[in-house]
Design a protein around this motif. Structure first.
Motif, PDB file in Angstrom:
ATOM      1  N   GLU A 161     -31.478 -30.727   0.146  1.00 48.49           N
ATOM      2  CA  GLU A 161     -31.219 -30.141   1.461  1.00 48.49           C
ATOM      3  C   GLU A 161     -31.754 -31.057   2.543  1.00 48.49           C
ATOM      4  OE1 GLU A 161     -33.201 -26.411   1.660  1.00 48.49           O
ATOM      5  OE2 GLU A 161     -35.204 -27.225   1.350  1.00 48.49           O
ATOM      6  N   ALA A 162     -31.201 -30.909   3.736  1.00 42.48           N
ATOM      7  CA  ALA A 162     -31.701 -31.623   4.901  1.00 42.48           C
ATOM      8  C   ALA A 162     -32.793 -30.790   5.556  1.00 42.48           C
ATOM      9  CB  ALA A 162     -30.566 -31.875   5.886  1.00 42.48           C
ATOM     10  N   LEU A 163     -33.924 -31.425   5.848  1.00 41.49           N
ATOM     11  CA  LEU A 163     -35.000 -30.691   6.520  1.00 41.49           C
ATOM     12  C   LEU A 163     -34.561 -30.370   7.945  1.00 41.49           C
ATOM     13  CD1 LEU A 163     -38.239 -32.523   5.313  1.00 41.49           C
ATOM     14  CD2 LEU A 163     -36.915 -30.702   4.216  1.00 41.49           C
ATOM     15  N   PRO A 164     -34.884 -29.166   8.417  1.00 42.38           N
ATOM     16  CA  PRO A 164     -34.397 -28.716   9.735  1.00 42.38           C
ATOM     17  C   PRO A 164     -35.212 -29.281  10.900  1.00 42.38           C
ATOM     18  CG  PRO A 164     -35.737 -27.001   8.742  1.00 42.38           C
ATOM     19  CD  PRO A 164     -35.650 -28.102   7.713  1.00 42.38           C
ATOM     20  N   PHE A 208     -15.396 -40.508  13.701  1.00 47.86           N
ATOM     21  CA  PHE A 208     -16.273 -39.467  14.246  1.00 47.86           C
ATOM     22  C   PHE A 208     -17.693 -39.993  14.368  1.00 47.86           C
ATOM     23  CE2 PHE A 208     -15.791 -38.645   9.654  1.00 47.86           C
ATOM     24  CZ  PHE A 208     -17.112 -38.678   9.208  1.00 47.86           C
ATOM     25  N   GLU A 209     -18.459 -39.352  15.252  1.00 43.88           N
ATOM     26  CA  GLU A 209     -19.868 -39.697  15.429  1.00 43.88           C
ATOM     27  C   GLU A 209     -20.654 -39.277  14.185  1.00 43.88           C
ATOM     28  OE1 GLU A 209     -21.145 -37.800  18.994  1.00 43.88           O
ATOM     29  OE2 GLU A 209     -20.148 -39.261  20.298  1.00 43.88           O
ATOM     30  N   ASN A 210     -21.811 -39.893  14.018  1.00 41.28           N
ATOM     31  CA  ASN A 210     -22.559 -39.656  12.791  1.00 41.28           C
ATOM     32  C   ASN A 210     -24.055 -39.555  13.072  1.00 41.28           C
ATOM     33  OD1 ASN A 210     -22.582 -39.253  10.029  1.00 41.28           O
ATOM     34  ND2 ASN A 210     -22.870 -41.409   9.549  1.00 41.28           N
ATOM     35  N   TRP A 211     -24.785 -39.026  12.109  1.00 45.08           N
ATOM     36  CA  TRP A 211     -26.239 -38.962  12.214  1.00 45.08           C
ATOM     37  C   TRP A 211     -26.849 -38.998  10.816  1.00 45.08           C
ATOM     38  CZ3 TRP A 211     -23.105 -34.737  13.325  1.00 45.08           C
ATOM     39  CH2 TRP A 211     -23.212 -33.639  12.476  1.00 45.08           C
ATOM     40  N   ARG A 212     -28.149 -39.250  10.800  1.00 46.59           N
ATOM     41  CA  ARG A 212     -28.900 -39.238   9.550  1.00 46.59           C
ATOM     42  C   ARG A 212     -29.795 -38.013   9.523  1.00 46.59           C
ATOM     43  NH1 ARG A 212     -30.057 -44.852  11.293  1.00 46.59           N
ATOM     44  NH2 ARG A 212     -28.581 -46.230  10.246  1.00 46.59           N
ATOM     45  N   VAL A 213     -30.252 -37.680   8.323  1.00 46.27           N
ATOM     46  CA  VAL A 213     -31.154 -36.551   8.148  1.00 46.27           C
ATOM     47  C   VAL A 213     -32.224 -36.925   7.128  1.00 46.27           C
ATOM     48  CG1 VAL A 213     -29.510 -34.732   8.744  1.00 46.27           C
ATOM     49  CG2 VAL A 213     -29.617 -35.578   6.398  1.00 46.27           C
ATOM     50  N   VAL A 214     -33.343 -36.218   7.199  1.00 43.79           N
ATOM     51  CA  VAL A 214     -34.366 -36.340   6.158  1.00 43.79           C
ATOM     52  C   VAL A 214     -33.961 -35.416   5.017  1.00 43.79           C
ATOM     53  CG1 VAL A 214     -36.787 -35.980   5.544  1.00 43.79           C
ATOM     54  CG2 VAL A 214     -36.186 -36.940   7.785  1.00 43.79           C
ATOM     55  N   ILE A 215     -33.866 -35.962   3.812  1.00 42.25           N
ATOM     56  CA  ILE A 215     -33.397 -35.198   2.655  1.00 42.25           C
ATOM     57  C   ILE A 215     -34.524 -35.018   1.651  1.00 42.25           C
ATOM     58  CG2 ILE A 215     -31.831 -35.294   0.659  1.00 42.25           C
ATOM     59  CD1 ILE A 215     -29.786 -36.632   2.443  1.00 42.25           C
ATOM     60  N   ALA A 216     -34.609 -33.805   1.109  1.00 44.34           N
ATOM     61  CA  ALA A 216     -35.635 -33.464   0.117  1.00 44.34           C
ATOM     62  C   ALA A 216     -35.020 -32.556  -0.937  1.00 44.34           C
ATOM     63  CB  ALA A 216     -36.802 -32.754   0.797  1.00 44.34           C
ATOM     64  N   ARG A 217     -35.698 -32.415  -2.053  1.00 40.22           N
ATOM     65  CA  ARG A 217     -35.247 -31.440  -3.048  1.00 40.22           C
ATOM     66  C   ARG A 217     -35.457 -30.040  -2.492  1.00 40.22           C
ATOM     67  NH1 ARG A 217     -39.359 -28.725  -5.361  1.00 40.22           N
ATOM     68  NH2 ARG A 217     -41.438 -29.679  -5.361  1.00 40.22           N
ATOM     69  N   LYS A 218     -34.639 -29.111  -2.913  1.00 39.94           N
ATOM     70  CA  LYS A 218     -34.822 -27.733  -2.479  1.00 39.94           C
ATOM     71  C   LYS A 218     -36.140 -27.207  -3.032  1.00 39.94           C
ATOM     72  CE  LYS A 218     -29.982 -26.575  -1.760  1.00 39.94           C
ATOM     73  NZ  LYS A 218     -28.820 -25.727  -2.106  1.00 39.94           N
ATOM     74  N   GLY A 219     -36.887 -26.523  -2.182  1.00 40.17           N
ATOM     75  CA  GLY A 219     -38.196 -26.037  -2.572  1.00 40.17           C
ATOM     76  C   GLY A 219     -39.312 -27.033  -2.346  1.00 40.17           C
ATOM     77  N   HIS A 220     -39.019 -28.119  -1.642  1.00 40.30           N
ATOM     78  CA  HIS A 220     -40.041 -29.138  -1.357  1.00 40.30           C
ATOM     79  C   HIS A 220     -41.158 -28.534  -0.513  1.00 40.30           C
ATOM     80  CE1 HIS A 220     -41.916 -32.822   0.194  1.00 40.30           C
ATOM     81  NE2 HIS A 220     -41.237 -33.505  -0.728  1.00 40.30           N
ATOM     82  N   PRO A 221     -42.430 -28.895  -0.764  1.00 38.05           N
ATOM     83  CA  PRO A 221     -43.542 -28.339   0.022  1.00 38.05           C
ATOM     84  C   PRO A 221     -43.404 -28.577   1.526  1.00 38.05           C
ATOM     85  CG  PRO A 221     -44.374 -29.458  -1.926  1.00 38.05           C
ATOM     86  CD  PRO A 221     -42.904 -29.737  -1.873  1.00 38.05           C
ATOM     87  N   ALA A 222     -42.703 -29.630   1.915  1.00 40.38           N
ATOM     88  CA  ALA A 222     -42.544 -29.927   3.342  1.00 40.38           C
ATOM     89  C   ALA A 222     -41.236 -29.370   3.892  1.00 40.38           C
ATOM     90  CB  ALA A 222     -42.595 -31.434   3.575  1.00 40.38           C
ATOM     91  N   LEU A 252     -39.228 -38.127  -0.296  1.00 43.13           N
ATOM     92  CA  LEU A 252     -38.281 -37.861   0.787  1.00 43.13           C
ATOM     93  C   LEU A 252     -37.493 -39.128   1.070  1.00 43.13           C
ATOM     94  CD1 LEU A 252     -40.583 -35.966   3.323  1.00 43.13           C
ATOM     95  CD2 LEU A 252     -39.048 -34.974   1.622  1.00 43.13           C
ATOM     96  N   THR A 253     -36.354 -38.978   1.684  1.00 38.82           N
ATOM     97  CA  THR A 253     -35.581 -40.132   2.113  1.00 38.82           C
ATOM     98  C   THR A 253     -34.808 -39.789   3.375  1.00 38.82           C
ATOM     99  OG1 THR A 253     -34.134 -41.915   1.338  1.00 38.82           O
ATOM    100  CG2 THR A 253     -33.453 -39.662   0.811  1.00 38.82           C
ATOM    101  N   ILE A 254     -34.243 -40.811   4.015  1.00 34.44           N
ATOM    102  CA  ILE A 254     -33.425 -40.627   5.214  1.00 34.44           C
ATOM    103  C   ILE A 254     -32.062 -41.227   4.930  1.00 34.44           C
ATOM    104  CG2 ILE A 254     -33.132 -41.170   7.659  1.00 34.44           C
ATOM    105  CD1 ILE A 254     -36.162 -41.300   7.911  1.00 34.44           C
ATOM    106  N   LEU A 255     -31.021 -40.407   5.074  1.00 37.92           N
ATOM    107  CA  LEU A 255     -29.668 -40.810   4.706  1.00 37.92           C
ATOM    108  C   LEU A 255     -28.645 -40.229   5.680  1.00 37.92           C
ATOM    109  CD1 LEU A 255     -29.879 -40.074   0.869  1.00 37.92           C
ATOM    110  CD2 LEU A 255     -29.677 -42.343   1.896  1.00 37.92           C
ATOM    111  N   PRO A 256     -27.451 -40.817   5.752  1.00 39.93           N
ATOM    112  CA  PRO A 256     -26.376 -40.168   6.514  1.00 39.93           C
ATOM    113  C   PRO A 256     -26.112 -38.774   5.949  1.00 39.93           C
ATOM    114  CG  PRO A 256     -25.789 -42.429   5.998  1.00 39.93           C
ATOM    115  CD  PRO A 256     -27.030 -42.130   5.214  1.00 39.93           C
ATOM    116  N   ILE A 257     -25.799 -37.834   6.810  1.00 40.99           N
ATOM    117  CA  ILE A 257     -25.605 -36.439   6.420  1.00 40.99           C
ATOM    118  C   ILE A 257     -24.544 -36.288   5.329  1.00 40.99           C
ATOM    119  CG2 ILE A 257     -23.941 -36.079   8.296  1.00 40.99           C
ATOM    120  CD1 ILE A 257     -26.419 -33.466   6.911  1.00 40.99           C
ATOM    121  N   GLN A 258     -23.590 -37.235   5.269  1.00 38.69           N
ATOM    122  CA  GLN A 258     -22.503 -37.119   4.292  1.00 38.69           C
ATOM    123  C   GLN A 258     -22.992 -37.178   2.842  1.00 38.69           C
ATOM    124  OE1 GLN A 258     -22.297 -39.427   6.892  1.00 38.69           O
ATOM    125  NE2 GLN A 258     -21.041 -38.071   8.152  1.00 38.69           N
ATOM    126  N   TRP A 259     -24.194 -37.724   2.620  1.00 44.02           N
ATOM    127  CA  TRP A 259     -24.693 -37.814   1.247  1.00 44.02           C
ATOM    128  C   TRP A 259     -24.888 -36.427   0.641  1.00 44.02           C
ATOM    129  CZ3 TRP A 259     -27.534 -42.199  -1.325  1.00 44.02           C
ATOM    130  CH2 TRP A 259     -27.101 -43.434  -0.845  1.00 44.02           C
TER     131      TRP A 259
END
Length: 309
Positions: free
Chosen positions: A257-260, A163-177, A239-246
């Protein structure tokens, strides 16, 4: 040359000395020494050089060990396949995962596999594709499952896209950003650089910013494991950038959570790779099928979703 000659060469190479190899094989050292000497005479080449702590392979020895390891692995598969075709569920199968696929596909695929083959020895490892590719070619590993960039793949490897894949910016829930919608809004944040299992290299995600004309991110931490990366992001404002599967791991999903973001951050597709000229045993073929099924279920779960959701 006989199979026991190949066995002896590999054992000495793996153990680093004739004494250690003889203990490992359970044979007398003079017998092992004679086996190595006979093989060298037959090949007309020196395979090992002696040093203070044992022996080391010559250049020719390294080539012979690569071939011998492949022949041993193929012979083991032959024995296992015969037993499995006779109805036995024994034997071994080896699969290497990227971190992304181990989180998203491994649990359900292995659970289904175990229902059919509860007594088969399953060997699992994790890593980048490029070093694992040599283990696929030698027969040490049956399957690789994970993100895969075709420019790193030799023509001797068969690749099937799951399947196709993508990355997301990941942060802790409640992150200021947490409300950020564009990557440029994160220019003042601090980042952790993980080791991405996307290719044979360890790409730097600065390119994601520079390709969009943005300043390079302020990377203040580097991590070489999934656990270190996830714990660091969970316990800080990094913050970090990871494949969504993480985010598919339960602990990570509860606290991260992944930032929207509106931008889609592409990634190599999730694939399954195997050696073209080495048929899988029935047990390994079943695991291959379970990986396909797990990928189909994953895509179904993700249906309707978009990067960042």
């Amino acid at each position: 040359m006989k199979l026991n000659h190949l066995r002896d060469i590999v054992a000495v190479a793996q153990n680093g000395s004739l004494r250690a190899a003889s203990r490992h094989l359970g044979i007398a050292q003079p017998v092992l020494t004679r086996s190595i000497r006979d093989t060298e005479q037959e090949l007309g080449a020196t395979l090992f050089e002696r040093h203070a702590r044992g022996v080391r392979l010559t250049t020719i020895g390294e080539a012979v060990v690569r071939r011998a390891s492949g022949i041993q692995a193929e012979f083991q598969r032959l024995e296992e396949e015969v037993e499995q075709l006779k109805g036995s569920g024994t034997g071994e199968v080896s699969v290497a995962f990227s971190t992304a696929s181990s989180m998203s596909l491994m649990p359900s695929a292995v659970t289904a596999f175990r229902k059919r083959y509860p007594d088969t020895i399953l060997k699992m490892s994790e890593g980048f594709f490029q070093p694992i590719q040599s283990r696929l070619l030698s027969g040490e590993v049956d399957l690789y499952v994970g993100p895969l960039d075709l420019k790193y793949v030799t023509s001797r490897i068969e690749v099937e896209e799951l399947f196709e894949n993508w990355r997301v910016v990941i942060a802790r829930k409640g992150h200021p950003a947490g409300a950020a919608r564009r990557l440029e809004q994160l220019s003042g944040e601090r980042w952790i650089q993980p080791a991405w299992p996307d290719s044979g290299a360890e790409p730097d995600f600065r390119s994601i910013f520079t390709e969009r004309g943005l300043p390079a991110p302020n990377i203040v931490t580097h991590a070489r494991s999934a656990l270190l990366t996830l714990v660091s992001v969970t316990s800080s404002d990094l913050l970090t950038i990871l494949p969504i599967q993480w985010l598919d791991s339960s602990p990570a999903g509860f606290s991260l959570e992944a930032l929207p973001l509106s931008e889609a951050l592409s990634a190599p597709p999730i694939c399954i790779a195997r050696r073209k000229d080495m048929p899988l045993t029935p047990v390994a073929e079943h695991l291959h099928d379970m990986m396909r099924r797990a990928a189909a279920h994953y895509v179904h779960r993700r249906a309707g979703g978009v990067p960042g959701t």
